[in-house]
Design an enzyme around this catalytic site. Structure first.
Site, PDB file in Angstrom:
ATOM      1  N   GLY A  44       0.810  -1.221   0.000  1.00 33.50           N
ATOM      2  CA  GLY A  44       0.000   0.000   0.000  1.00 33.50           C
ATOM      3  C   GLY A  44       0.837   1.262   0.000  1.00 33.50           C
ATOM      4  N   CYS A  45       1.882   1.270   0.800  1.00 35.53           N
ATOM      5  CA  CYS A  45       2.737   2.461   0.897  1.00 35.53           C
ATOM      6  C   CYS A  45       3.511   2.691  -0.400  1.00 35.53           C
ATOM      7  CB  CYS A  45       3.679   2.338   2.086  1.00 35.53           C
ATOM      8  SG  CYS A  45       2.772   2.279   3.650  1.00 35.53           S
ATOM      9  N   THR A  46       3.900   1.620  -1.048  1.00 33.50           N
ATOM     10  CA  THR A  46       4.593   1.737  -2.333  1.00 33.50           C
ATOM     11  C   THR A  46       3.642   2.286  -3.390  1.00 33.50           C
ATOM     12  OG1 THR A  46       6.096  -0.071  -1.758  1.00 33.50           O
ATOM     13  CG2 THR A  46       5.869   0.462  -4.107  1.00 33.50           C
ATOM     14  N   ALA A  49       3.137   6.030  -2.624  1.00 30.73           N
ATOM     15  CA  ALA A  49       4.341   6.811  -2.919  1.00 30.73           C
ATOM     16  C   ALA A  49       4.548   6.962  -4.425  1.00 30.73           C
ATOM     17  CB  ALA A  49       5.568   6.165  -2.266  1.00 30.73           C
TER      18      ALA A  49
END
Length: 153
Positions: A44-46, A49
């Site tokens: 999710g964070c990738t 970002a």
């Protein structure tokens, strides 16, 4: 401390993946998208970002700088940045000062285990350093596109 829309956003200084400390007050005179995310190199964070990376020029045209914050170390941030060709500063809040200032550290649960983690959140700060808007519990897959539409209106 509760954050209030229209009031000064809490100032801070954190180390960045660029090898220098970055303070919120460094951006006075410019609008800021301050986004908090749980962990470098997670799916999710990738996704989030990369979406900020891909739309950075769109945000810049609207007058915004983008700052990402997590509790990861500078070394992890540098790896995350390089692996995903990120083009905006990642700030390290290992001591949890800023995540607490902004109230994004929350109790979470995974597989029945409770732990403290960052609730994916974004704060919009105007040129005078005032908090204009906050987005809590955002969805990694759609947040950046939704944010871009919202800020362009």
């Amino acid at each position: 401390m509760a954050l209030a829309i229209g009031e000064k956003a809490p100032d801070f200084t954190l180390p960045s993946d660029e090898g220098r400390d970055i303070s919120l007050h460094d951006y006075e005179g410019q609008k800021v998208i301050l986004y908090f995310y749980p962990k470098d190199n997670t799916s999710g964070c990738t996704l989030e970002a990369k979406a900020f990376r891909d739309h950075l020029e769109d945000f810049k045209k609207l007058g915004y700088a983008v700052l990402g914050v997590s509790r990861d170390s500078i070394k992890k941030h540098c790896n995350f940045r390089d692996k995903n060709e990120l083009n905006f500063p990642l700030l390290s809040d290992e001591e949890e000062k800023v995540v607490n200032l902004y109230g994004v550290l929350k109790e979470k649960s995974m597989y029945g285990r409770k732990y403290m983690g960052i609730e994916r959140s974004t704060f919009i700060i105007d040129e005078k350093g005032n908090l204009v808007k906050e987005y809590r519990k955002v969805k990694a897959a759609s947040h950046v596109n939704d944010l871009l539409k919202d800020l362009a209106e």
